[in-house]
Design a protein around this motif. Structure first.
Motif, short mmCIF file in Angstrom:
data_model
loop_
_atom_site.label_atom_id
_atom_site.label_comp_id
_atom_site.label_asym_id
_atom_site.label_seq_id
_atom_site.Cartn_x
_atom_site.Cartn_y
_atom_site.Cartn_z
N GLU A 12 0.85 -1.19 0.00
CA GLU A 12 0.00 0.00 0.00
C GLU A 12 0.88 1.23 0.00
N GLY A 69 1.39 7.71 -1.24
CA GLY A 69 1.51 8.75 -2.25
C GLY A 69 2.38 8.28 -3.40
N PRO A 102 -5.49 2.83 -7.95
CA PRO A 102 -5.39 4.14 -7.29
C PRO A 102 -6.36 4.24 -6.12
N ALA A 103 -5.94 4.96 -5.08
CA ALA A 103 -6.76 5.12 -3.88
C ALA A 103 -8.01 5.94 -4.16
N ASN A 104 -7.99 6.77 -5.20
CA ASN A 104 -9.15 7.64 -5.49
C ASN A 104 -10.25 6.94 -6.27
N GLY A 105 -10.06 5.63 -6.51
CA GLY A 105 -11.13 4.87 -7.15
C GLY A 105 -11.14 4.90 -8.67
N THR A 106 -10.17 5.58 -9.27
CA THR A 106 -10.12 5.59 -10.73
C THR A 106 -9.64 4.23 -11.24
N GLU A 140 -7.93 0.90 -12.64
CA GLU A 140 -6.63 0.27 -12.36
C GLU A 140 -5.73 0.36 -13.59
N SER A 156 0.31 8.03 -7.72
CA SER A 156 -0.51 8.52 -6.61
C SER A 156 -0.58 7.47 -5.51
N GLY A 162 -2.21 4.41 -3.47
CA GLY A 162 -2.94 3.26 -4.00
C GLY A 162 -2.26 1.97 -3.59
#
Length: 395
Positions: free
Chosen positions: A308, A311, A334-338, A340, A367, A369
């Motif tokens: 994990e 940044g 990505p952690a922002n849900g965009t 893979e 980023s 993720g």
């Protein structure tokens, strides 16, 4: 039986309960024996000096065993003395004599110098000291199938020096601290072992080093794992093992051909050489994290999260399959849900094969993720695959 196999079972204490003869759980009677043996040390050292001019040349107070000054009162010297006591089943006189003989052996054979010397070419590439197992034991792996038998065993004295050096280098990783590991985890690989292992000079060499180890390296046998062990010898071993006390029997594990999953339960994949299905390579990988074992069943796809990231980061990754083949994918979520992102993957119709060994790469995560591995066991009808993988942030 196999010559090197007989080495592994030499010098084991088979009967007495010695569980209270360790410094961290020392029994009252065992403590008395230790005190008695320590009181004999001046006479032990004096006797070694009488028997060996090399030992006599060592400055007073500087007699060492595996880097430990035995005449100094310390936890480390107590641990060394207790090894000799256990080896002689608490017989102080016999332990005393064995220490004397070991001091003479080490001085006369210049063992401390051998441990630092470079190995001749014929002995290179057969042994790996890869780190510490989960219990803190140095892992020492020996591969017998690739040895040039004639070159390795042509000089008996050189062979004994070679095996002693490997043993010394492994022991050097022990801490000699109360409660820490006191013995080794040894892996013997029998893949490719030929009938030449039965030659007279091989048996002589193995017999000589067995004698040295049993007399002068007491209580260093921890766990011994035999991998790719010939099936013809498994049954006789099981019969023999049934006669051993449980404490001794637990020291040995027999694994058949390509039993990687069982091996990784005892020795982590990052400590198993690439040639044996692991992730240990030379030069050493820059990845410091532990290997993950993934076991996709036939027709199954399995995902594992390797790391994990808080940044943007530069990443290192590596993976392999241990037998047959799998398809794989390395991907970033990505952690922002965009969506893979695919970092690397096997090409359609071109799965990763065991003989490809370790494959690896670098990638810069844009980023926060997670980096993930996906293994697909598409080609198998019945059998699972053993896969290993790991990732780390580049330093």
């Amino acid at each position: 039986g196999l010559p090197e196999f007989s080495t592994a079972i030499t010098g084991l204490s088979l009967g007495m309960d010695l569980s209270n003869c360790y410094l961290d759980k020392l029994g009252e009677s065992e403590a008395a024996k230790l005190k008695e043996l320590r009181a004999l040390l001046p006479a032990i050292v004096a006797k070694s000096r009488e028997l060996s001019s090399e030992a006599a040349a060592i400055p007073s107070g500087d007699q060492t065993l595996w880097g430990v000054k035995i005449e100094e009162q310390s936890d480390a010297s107590d641990i060394v003395l207790l090894k000799f006591l256990r080896a002689e089943e608490l017989n102080v006189a016999k332990a005393s004599d064995r220490i004397t003989q070991t001091l003479v052996f080490r001085a006369d054979c210049k063992i401390d110098e051998i441990s630092k010397a470079d190995l001749p070419a014929q002995f290179l590439g057969n042994d790996f000291i890869t780190g510490l197992d989960p219990e803190g034991r140095p892992v020492m792996i020996s591969r017998f199938g690739n040895m040039d038998i004639d070159a390795v065993f042509s000089d008996l004295e050189a062979f004994v020096r070679y095996r002693a050096k490997i043993m010394e280098n492994a022991i050097a990783l022990l801490k000699f601290e109360k409660g820490s590991a006191e013995d080794l985890c040894q892996v013997h690989d029998y893949s490719g072992v030929m009938s030449s292992m039965y030659k007279t000079e091989v048996k002589q060499g193995v017999s000589a080093i067995s004698k040295v180890f049993s007399e002068h390296y007491p209580e260093f046998k921890g766990k011994t794992i035999f991998v790719n062990f010939p099936a013809v010898f498994s049954k006789p071993f099981q019969v023999f093992a049934a006669l051993l006390p449980e404490r001794t029997r637990k020291k040995f594990v027999i694994l058949g051909q390509e039993d990687h999953a069982a091996l990784f339960e005892m020795v982590p994949p990052e400590l198993v050489p690439e040639a044996l299905g692991g992730l240990f390579s030379e030069p050493k990988s820059k990845i410091r994290s532990q290997g993950r074992v993934v076991l996709p069943r036939a027709r199954e796809s399995l995902d594992v999260t390797a790391i994990e990231l808080p940044g943007p980061s530069k990443l290192l990754w590596e993976l392999r399959v241990c037998t047959m083949e799998v398809s794989y994918e390395v991907f970033f979520v990505p952690a922002n849900g965009t969506e893979e992102q695919v970092v690397a993957k096997s090409e359609p119709g071109k799965p990763l094969k065991a003989e490809d060994g370790i494959i690896s790469g670098e990638w810069s995560a844009p980023s926060a993720g997670t980096l993930n591995f996906r293994f697909r066991n598409d080609a198998a009808w019945f059998k699972r695959r053993v896969c290993v993988c790991r990732a780390d942030v580049a330093e």
